[in-house]
Design a protein around this motif. Sequence first.
Motif, PDB file in Angstrom:
ATOM      1  N   ARG B 213       0.819  -1.208   0.000  1.00  0.00           N
ATOM      2  CA  ARG B 213       0.000   0.000   0.000  1.00  0.00           C
ATOM      3  C   ARG B 213       0.853   1.257   0.000  1.00  0.00           C
ATOM      4  NH1 ARG B 213      -3.373  -1.732   4.166  1.00  0.00           N
ATOM      5  NH2 ARG B 213      -2.042  -0.527   5.512  1.00  0.00           N
ATOM      6  N   MET B 214       2.161   1.078   0.227  1.00  0.00           N
ATOM      7  CA  MET B 214       3.018   2.259   0.354  1.00  0.00           C
ATOM      8  C   MET B 214       3.091   3.071  -0.936  1.00  0.00           C
ATOM      9  SD  MET B 214       6.208   1.106   2.704  1.00  0.00           S
ATOM     10  CE  MET B 214       7.232   2.511   2.286  1.00  0.00           C
ATOM     11  N   SER B 215       3.336   4.375  -0.768  1.00  0.00           N
ATOM     12  CA  SER B 215       3.374   5.259  -1.926  1.00  0.00           C
ATOM     13  C   SER B 215       4.716   5.209  -2.642  1.00  0.00           C
ATOM     14  CB  SER B 215       3.101   6.695  -1.479  1.00  0.00           C
ATOM     15  OG  SER B 215       1.846   6.769  -0.858  1.00  0.00           O
ATOM     16  N   THR B 216       5.776   4.892  -1.905  1.00  0.00           N
ATOM     17  CA  THR B 216       7.097   4.860  -2.513  1.00  0.00           C
ATOM     18  C   THR B 216       7.121   3.817  -3.623  1.00  0.00           C
ATOM     19  OG1 THR B 216       8.157   5.567  -0.480  1.00  0.00           O
ATOM     20  CG2 THR B 216       9.525   4.382  -2.048  1.00  0.00           C
ATOM     21  N   GLN B 217       7.739   4.234  -4.734  1.00  0.00           N
ATOM     22  CA  GLN B 217       7.926   3.315  -5.842  1.00  0.00           C
ATOM     23  C   GLN B 217       8.736   2.108  -5.366  1.00  0.00           C
ATOM     24  OE1 GLN B 217      10.013   5.436  -8.801  1.00  0.00           O
ATOM     25  NE2 GLN B 217       9.180   4.308 -10.506  1.00  0.00           N
ATOM     26  N   ASP B 218       8.339   0.909  -5.811  1.00  0.00           N
ATOM     27  CA  ASP B 218       9.118  -0.293  -5.470  1.00  0.00           C
ATOM     28  C   ASP B 218       9.337  -0.431  -3.976  1.00  0.00           C
ATOM     29  OD1 ASP B 218       9.461  -1.037  -8.108  1.00  0.00           O
ATOM     30  OD2 ASP B 218      11.168   0.288  -8.354  1.00  0.00           O
ATOM     31  N   ILE B 222      12.840  -1.337  -1.643  1.00  0.00           N
ATOM     32  CA  ILE B 222      13.424  -0.334  -0.756  1.00  0.00           C
ATOM     33  C   ILE B 222      13.485  -0.846   0.679  1.00  0.00           C
ATOM     34  CG2 ILE B 222      13.089   1.995   0.168  1.00  0.00           C
ATOM     35  CD1 ILE B 222      13.832   1.881  -2.812  1.00  0.00           C
TER      36      ILE B 222
END
Lengths: 397, 397
Positions: B213-218, B222
């Motif tokens: 659900r995180m917004s950070t790409q990939d 990460i």
Amino acid sequence: MHNADPFLFQLFFIFVWAKLFGEIFERLRLPAVLGEILAGIVVGPYGANLVHLDDPIYAIAEIGAIFLLFTIGLETNPKDLISVGVTSLYVALAGIAVPFLLGFGYMILRHDSPHEAIFVAAAMVATSVGVTARVLGDMHVLQILPARIILGAAVFDDILGLILLSVVVGLVSTTGTAWAQLTVTTIEAIGFALVMMFYAPRVVRRMEPGLERMSTQDAPLIIAIAICLGLSYAAVKIGMAAIIGAFFAGLAFAEYSPRWNLRPRAFAINEFLAPFFFFSMGARLNLMVFDRKLIISAVIISVLAFLSKLMGCGLPVLRSGWKTALKVGVGMTPRGEVGLIVALVGLQMNIISQPAYALVVFMTAATTLIAPPIMRLVFREDSPPQPAFVERRRSAM
Amino acid sequence: MHNADPFLFQLFFIFVWAKLFGEIFERLRLPAVLGEILAGIVVGPYGANLVHLDDPIYAIAEIGAIFLLFTIGLETNPKDLISVGVTSLYVALAGIAVPFLLGFGYMILRHDSPHEAIFVAAAMVATSVGVTARVLGDMHVLQILPARIILGAAVFDDILGLILLSVVVGLVSTTGTAWAQLTVTTIEAIGFALVMMFYAPRVVRRMEPGLERMSTQDAPLIIAIAICLGLSYAAVKIGMAAIIGAFFAGLAFAEYSPRWNLRPRAFAINEFLAPFFFFSMGARLNLMVFDRKLIISAVIISVLAFLSKLMGCGLPVLRSGWKTALKVGVGMTPRGEVGLIVALVGLQMNIISQPAYALVVFMTAATTLIAPPIMRLVFREDSPPQPAFVERRRSAM
């Protein structure tokens, strides 16, 4: 490895803080790289001073910048230009000339040295199309004419911006007959760009059968990295910035990037290394330089940066109507990585001062933050009625 | 960036030479990493001295080792163990005990210090299954029982080898009551391993919905990198080697690696960084230490390393027939990255001398070169009739 404590700590600490701020910015629908820079400002030596940056970290940050430009090059497919080529070229050219002249003029008025003025002006020219592409993608308007002109112009813009950086670096590195040297450097830089754009892809095409026969695992990726490192080194050798070599290495492989699956893998390397670059950009920024006078200058530079792109890029398409001109102009306003790198090169060469560096970082952040809401406004009429679910596009910036 | 000449040069030069030697070795059907190490020996400071290695390069080499062990961990899926678990565990245990004891005994006979003897012995225990897997894959015999026992044992072997390294590092770092300390370190290391094997994957499983659900790409990549760096740092903090943390971080994510597509991307980072590690391993090796006496010792150590694995790993499966025992034993003989890293840790901690370091590099190369032809011989009866076209499998080592 046992004595590597401080290095491992820096590695872990910087990566986590950069990505944490990036995630927060993404959730606020702001560009992640601004978050990563802010992380450097907040926890870096000039901020909370929680982490000290040693040479190895700066080395990694430098490789981060190289891979960043390499992946930007990989994504810059010259084929995007075919349909809107000439219009986009005019948009890019005017969009470089106007901000450069306005920026240079203002810095001279501020009584900055000509060298410093040139660097800040050069940092004002390069559009970062990542933010624009993301907003337009969210609005499902990537296929309309202004959007295609913007995406095409951004390709020229990157190339021309980097040629300009080469010229600027060459110009300030030299002593004596500046005009003769300037001509030589300009010809060198344009020659390099032309060779890399038109000849290098052909070389890559000819290498293809050999590459796919090689025994080394992932030979295309390895060769692409080797060429990226080699051209970065060569660029420095002939007096340009390393990132210019890296960008053109990416460009040379852009055509084969999908076939060899280079993009996701170059991106993975980038995802690991780039946060160190952006964090270290922030860590170099001393917020204390922002006195009242500098804040006013920063606001003026930001307004100039915005308006000069709006006018410069709008003008060449004015005969398609003022609305198209407005859309193209606004879409070209966000600045990003390339401008920041120009400023960093200047800082590392001791040509620009901390305040001038701060001006560029401020201007980049300001244009990147201001552009999206205005874009949503001017492109609203083109956006098809949205379903409740809006697909989120993610982009590097 | 303009003053980064020497660093960029080292970066480019080392990458190209390492990959060039790697390619030549691949074509000779030898493990690429041996080529990369040889590149360091040949063009490094003790060889032709064409390149000087500065601190940033060693820092990158260190990250290379961390990502190398991280990817090895990612590939080590504990589920491989289910069918042949107990047999493989016995094979791994005996295959660690016998080489360690023989190696330790011989080094003591050579009048080396106990600390040095322990390090060399520890470097002799870890099987590198890459070479074996590649040979068996080429012969299409990966599914027969001895092959499955080997692959399972290699998983235990990696884990046990790294626990042994922790204990050894803990043991030599300490002063005073060695036995009490040894017990504490052993318990710590085993506890760390057990937590990472059984508890950490559950944590990852629980993180899954949040991660996606995180917004950070990939985001998964990460987070995996962040945890890898964090555990590497934590491992050093509690007195283990950084790579142990990296390995267990990989292990924790092994189950979700296919789903999150971690493997190809972690590999891409590894392909860029690992050559610096192997090159710097070679660059640290002074061939001049090989006098007549050391060459004899190196040959003896290599023979001991070969025979001790053959016996240690063969014995537990002897009741399945001597042919199976021979196959398992031979398949477990190649040493590789883990042994080299153990030696490097010893060198960096100033516990082992250049000659002892040279012994380990020699032994690793010897076992890796000798094993494949013997394996082809003993597995020939199991190999199905080959079509003219032989698919080449590629593996890290």
